[in-house]
Design a protein around this motif. Structure first.
Motif, PDB file in Angstrom:
ATOM      1  N   LEU A   9       0.831  -1.211   0.000  1.00 33.71           N
ATOM      2  CA  LEU A   9       0.000   0.000   0.000  1.00 33.71           C
ATOM      3  C   LEU A   9       0.864   1.258   0.000  1.00 33.71           C
ATOM      4  O   LEU A   9       0.581   2.228  -0.715  1.00 33.71           O
ATOM      5  CB  LEU A   9      -0.946   0.007   1.204  1.00 33.71           C
ATOM      6  N   MET A  10       1.917   1.238   0.795  1.00 31.88           N
ATOM      7  CA  MET A  10       2.820   2.386   0.836  1.00 31.88           C
ATOM      8  C   MET A  10       3.515   2.570  -0.519  1.00 31.88           C
ATOM      9  O   MET A  10       3.677   3.691  -1.000  1.00 31.88           O
ATOM     10  CB  MET A  10       3.858   2.222   1.953  1.00 31.88           C
ATOM     11  N   GLU A  11       3.896   1.454  -1.138  1.00 34.76           N
ATOM     12  CA  GLU A  11       4.526   1.522  -2.468  1.00 34.76           C
ATOM     13  C   GLU A  11       3.530   2.061  -3.494  1.00 34.76           C
ATOM     14  O   GLU A  11       3.877   2.886  -4.336  1.00 34.76           O
ATOM     15  CB  GLU A  11       5.049   0.141  -2.872  1.00 34.76           C
ATOM     16  N   LEU A  12       2.284   1.626  -3.416  1.00 38.53           N
ATOM     17  CA  LEU A  12       1.258   2.129  -4.323  1.00 38.53           C
ATOM     18  C   LEU A  12       1.022   3.636  -4.106  1.00 38.53           C
ATOM     19  O   LEU A  12       0.861   4.397  -5.071  1.00 38.53           O
ATOM     20  CB  LEU A  12      -0.045   1.352  -4.153  1.00 38.53           C
ATOM     21  N   GLU A  13       1.002   4.060  -2.854  1.00 38.50           N
ATOM     22  CA  GLU A  13       0.841   5.490  -2.547  1.00 38.50           C
ATOM     23  C   GLU A  13       2.028   6.280  -3.089  1.00 38.50           C
ATOM     24  O   GLU A  13       1.863   7.372  -3.631  1.00 38.50           O
ATOM     25  CB  GLU A  13       0.694   5.717  -1.034  1.00 38.50           C
ATOM     26  N   ARG A  14       3.240   5.727  -2.929  1.00 41.03           N
ATOM     27  CA  ARG A  14       4.426   6.398  -3.442  1.00 41.03           C
ATOM     28  C   ARG A  14       4.347   6.516  -4.958  1.00 41.03           C
ATOM     29  O   ARG A  14       4.601   7.581  -5.533  1.00 41.03           O
ATOM     30  CB  ARG A  14       5.684   5.608  -3.023  1.00 41.03           C
ATOM     31  N   GLN A  15       3.947   5.444  -5.637  1.00 38.59           N
ATOM     32  CA  GLN A  15       3.806   5.452  -7.094  1.00 38.59           C
ATOM     33  C   GLN A  15       2.712   6.433  -7.519  1.00 38.59           C
ATOM     34  O   GLN A  15       2.850   7.145  -8.511  1.00 38.59           O
ATOM     35  CB  GLN A  15       3.516   4.047  -7.618  1.00 38.59           C
ATOM     36  N   LYS A  16       1.631   6.451  -6.737  1.00 39.10           N
ATOM     37  CA  LYS A  16       0.532   7.387  -7.012  1.00 39.10           C
ATOM     38  C   LYS A  16       1.036   8.825  -6.910  1.00 39.10           C
ATOM     39  O   LYS A  16       0.719   9.671  -7.762  1.00 39.10           O
ATOM     40  CB  LYS A  16      -0.602   7.133  -6.016  1.00 39.10           C
ATOM     41  N   SER A  17       1.835   9.106  -5.884  1.00 38.83           N
ATOM     42  CA  SER A  17       2.396  10.452  -5.709  1.00 38.83           C
ATOM     43  C   SER A  17       3.343  10.802  -6.857  1.00 38.83           C
ATOM     44  O   SER A  17       3.328  11.923  -7.382  1.00 38.83           O
ATOM     45  CB  SER A  17       3.149  10.558  -4.387  1.00 38.83           C
ATOM     46  N   ILE A  18       4.157   9.825  -7.240  1.00 39.83           N
ATOM     47  CA  ILE A  18       5.086  10.043  -8.366  1.00 39.83           C
ATOM     48  C   ILE A  18       4.305  10.360  -9.630  1.00 39.83           C
ATOM     49  O   ILE A  18       4.636  11.294 -10.378  1.00 39.83           O
ATOM     50  CB  ILE A  18       6.010   8.813  -8.551  1.00 39.83           C
ATOM     51  N   ILE A  19       3.255   9.598  -9.895  1.00 43.47           N
ATOM     52  CA  ILE A  19       2.423   9.818 -11.092  1.00 43.47           C
ATOM     53  C   ILE A  19       1.748  11.188 -11.018  1.00 43.47           C
ATOM     54  O   ILE A  19       1.709  11.922 -12.002  1.00 43.47           O
ATOM     55  CB  ILE A  19       1.387   8.683 -11.250  1.00 43.47           C
ATOM     56  N   VAL A  24       1.542  16.810 -12.830  1.00 34.90           N
ATOM     57  CA  VAL A  24       1.615  18.247 -12.545  1.00 34.90           C
ATOM     58  C   VAL A  24       2.759  18.872 -13.335  1.00 34.90           C
ATOM     59  O   VAL A  24       2.608  19.935 -13.942  1.00 34.90           O
ATOM     60  CB  VAL A  24       1.774  18.497 -11.025  1.00 34.90           C
ATOM     61  N   GLU A  25       3.921  18.224 -13.349  1.00 39.07           N
ATOM     62  CA  GLU A  25       5.065  18.732 -14.115  1.00 39.07           C
ATOM     63  C   GLU A  25       4.737  18.822 -15.600  1.00 39.07           C
ATOM     64  O   GLU A  25       5.086  19.791 -16.263  1.00 39.07           O
ATOM     65  CB  GLU A  25       6.288  17.834 -13.906  1.00 39.07           C
ATOM     66  N   THR A  26       4.053  17.810 -16.106  1.00 39.18           N
ATOM     67  CA  THR A  26       3.666  17.806 -17.521  1.00 39.18           C
ATOM     68  C   THR A  26       2.712  18.964 -17.814  1.00 39.18           C
ATOM     69  O   THR A  26       2.862  19.663 -18.821  1.00 39.18           O
ATOM     70  CB  THR A  26       3.005  16.466 -17.897  1.00 39.18           C
ATOM     71  N   ALA A  27       1.755  19.179 -16.924  1.00 40.49           N
ATOM     72  CA  ALA A  27       0.805  20.281 -17.110  1.00 40.49           C
ATOM     73  C   ALA A  27       1.539  21.623 -17.080  1.00 40.49           C
ATOM     74  O   ALA A  27       1.263  22.518 -17.899  1.00 40.49           O
ATOM     75  CB  ALA A  27      -0.282  20.238 -16.042  1.00 40.49           C
TER      76      ALA A  27
END
Length: 103
Positions: A9-19, A24-27
């Motif tokens: 779950l923590m890894e998924l949250e980290r990946q979610k934050s990265i995405i 945001v950077e792309t926008a």
């Protein structure tokens, strides 16, 4: 919950934050690029308008120069005619003076 589930779950949250941050950077990058394009178009328009204005002014100056040349030619012609008339007048006066001095 099991520790592996928590880690997943923590890894998924980290990946979610990265995405999310990547999105945001792309926008932001897209907005910067759009802004740059608007600036390029605006500058291009300004330069194009300046060139068009300069061309128009050059054409006006060329026309004025042509008129000035024509007027200069006319003035030269008038001066030549006046000079010829003055020479003729001087010659007649010299003849009159010569005639009167012999009498």
């Amino acid at each position: 919950m099991k520790e592996t589930h928590i880690q997943e779950l923590m890894e998924l949250e980290r990946q979610k934050s990265i995405i999310y941050f990547a999105a945001v950077e792309t926008a932001i990058d897209e907005k910067i690029q759009a802004s740059e394009k608007r600036m390029v178009h605006a500058i291009t328009d300004v330069v194009t308008n300046a060139v068009v204005t300069l061309k128009a002014e050059i054409m006006v100056v060329r026309d004025e120069l042509k008129e000035t040349r024509t007027e200069l030619k006319e003035t030269r012609t008038e001066l030549k005619e006046t000079r010829t008339e003055l020479k003729a007048d001087i010659h007649r006066l010299e003849e009159k003076i010569g005639t009167h001095t012999h009498n």
